[in-house]
Enzyme design. Structure first.
Site, short mmCIF file in Angstrom:
data_model
loop_
_atom_site.label_atom_id
_atom_site.label_comp_id
_atom_site.label_asym_id
_atom_site.label_seq_id
_atom_site.Cartn_x
_atom_site.Cartn_y
_atom_site.Cartn_z
CB THR A 169 -3.85 7.98 -2.34
OG1 THR A 169 -5.00 7.21 -2.70
CG2 THR A 169 -3.77 8.06 -0.83
CD GLU B 200 -2.90 1.40 0.61
OE1 GLU B 200 -2.68 1.64 -0.59
OE2 GLU B 200 -4.05 1.33 1.09
N1 HSE Z 1 -6.80 7.22 4.78
C1 HSE Z 1 -6.29 7.31 3.43
C2 HSE Z 1 -6.46 8.72 2.94
C3 HSE Z 1 -7.06 6.36 2.58
O1 HSE Z 1 -7.57 9.25 3.09
O2 HSE Z 1 -5.52 9.30 2.44
C4 HSE Z 1 -6.68 6.38 1.14
O3 HSE Z 1 -5.65 5.51 0.87
#
Ligand code: HSE
Length: 298
Positions: free
Chosen positions: A180, A127
């Site tokens: 992201t 990830e």
């Molecule tokens: N918690 C993470 C974000 C989830 O909001 O950036 C996305 O990978």
């Protein structure tokens, strides 16, 4: 010596639980085949659905598989086939599904040497390749199912949170990509104390609502005063979708992960379907292509 698995999509953050809370979307996900082979090493042999790298070190599923492989040091190798349904950059845990699928499959073929938390630990490495930072709020629900709370990353601690019997999610996925890493870069490094107080009050009460199946408390808790103001600007018609959903029976709405998907929670399938129709109406008029899913949360 081969296993075919379904690796589910997930919704991270769930409004007030940035980087810690997530839930599993049982009916949306990727398929993967993991095969034990004599030749040592990890090999990505097939990718269908989206254009992703075959080099093990550049592929999210490959990187998490390597992390586990280096820990186990087995006398065999593994081939990985990825049949991707979850579009990368969609906000419903595409990279997490890949990262989880390879380690879950390998663990089965090796006779389950690792528990779910340990699998999550390996998957974090995959990830991190995609989002440039280590977080597990998409990984944990993909492995455990239902709602999960990542209490701590180091050491990794995951709590399973119960789902009320009649809780459904409706998710709209506009076909645009939000990376992201970029959606994280626009967030403030510091938050005002008053916002922090609101956020942890909502977060605590959301967890309470989930434990007690109190839909009224869940409804009152689904707010995000810290992240949504920044990220909602990246999502076309976010405000309109949210308002229409709330007008048509949703308990609450928010950005799914880092977007552009928008999630809502509803009590009962009928409400979840009304929300789907309302979302559909808003987006049909925009010219942007989109998909909407309704799913029970188990
Ligand atoms: N918690 C993470 C974000 C989830 O909001 O950036 C996305 O990978």
């Amino acid at each position: 010596n081969e296993i075919k698995i379904f690796s589910p999509a997930t919704v991270a953050n769930v409004a007030c639980g940035f980087d810690v809370l997530g839930f599993c979307l049982d009916s949306i996900g990727d398929e993967m085949v993991i095969r034990k082979i004599d030749k040592k090493g990890i090999y990505i042999t097939k990718i269908e659905g989206f254009d992703l790298p075959f080099e093990t070190e550049l592929n999210v599923a490959g990187v998490s598989a390597l992390a586990m492989y280096e820990a186990v040091k087995p006398e065999c190798g593994f081939e990985i086939e990825i049949y991707k349904n979850i579009k990368p950059g969609s906000g419903i845990g595409s990279s997490a599904a890949s990262a989880v699928g390879s380690v879950f499959g390998m663990n089965e073929l090796l006779g389950r040497p690792y528990n779910k938390t340990e699998l999550t630990q390996f998957a974090i490495k995959g990830e991190a390749l995609a989002s440039k930072c280590e977080h597990a709020d998409n990984l944990a629900p993909a492995i455990f199912g239902g709602f999960t709370l990542v209490k701590s990353i180091s050491p990794l601690e995951i709590l399973e949170i119960p789902s009320p019997e009649d809780l459904y999610a409706t998710i709209i996925h506009p076909q645009i990509e939000v990376k992201t890493s970029e959606a994280r870069a626009i967030l403030p490094k510091e938050v005002p104390l008053q916002d922090a107080i609101s956020q942890w009050a909502n977060f605590g009460s959301l967890i309470h609502g989930l434990h007690t199946s109190d839909y009224n408390v869940i409804q009152k808790s689904l707010h995000d005063v810290i992240v949504e103001p920044y990220r909602s600007q990246l999502i076309p018609y976010y405000k309109e979708v949210k308002e229409a959903s709330l007008d048509h029976g949703a308990l609450g709405a928010g950005i799914s992960g880092s977007g552009p998907s928008i999630f809502t929670l509803s009590k009962g399938l009928e409400n979840a379907k009304s929300v789907k129709d309302a979302m559909n109406k808003v987006y049909s008029e925009t010219g942007i292509t989109f998909e909407i899913h309704v799913t029970k949360i188990n």
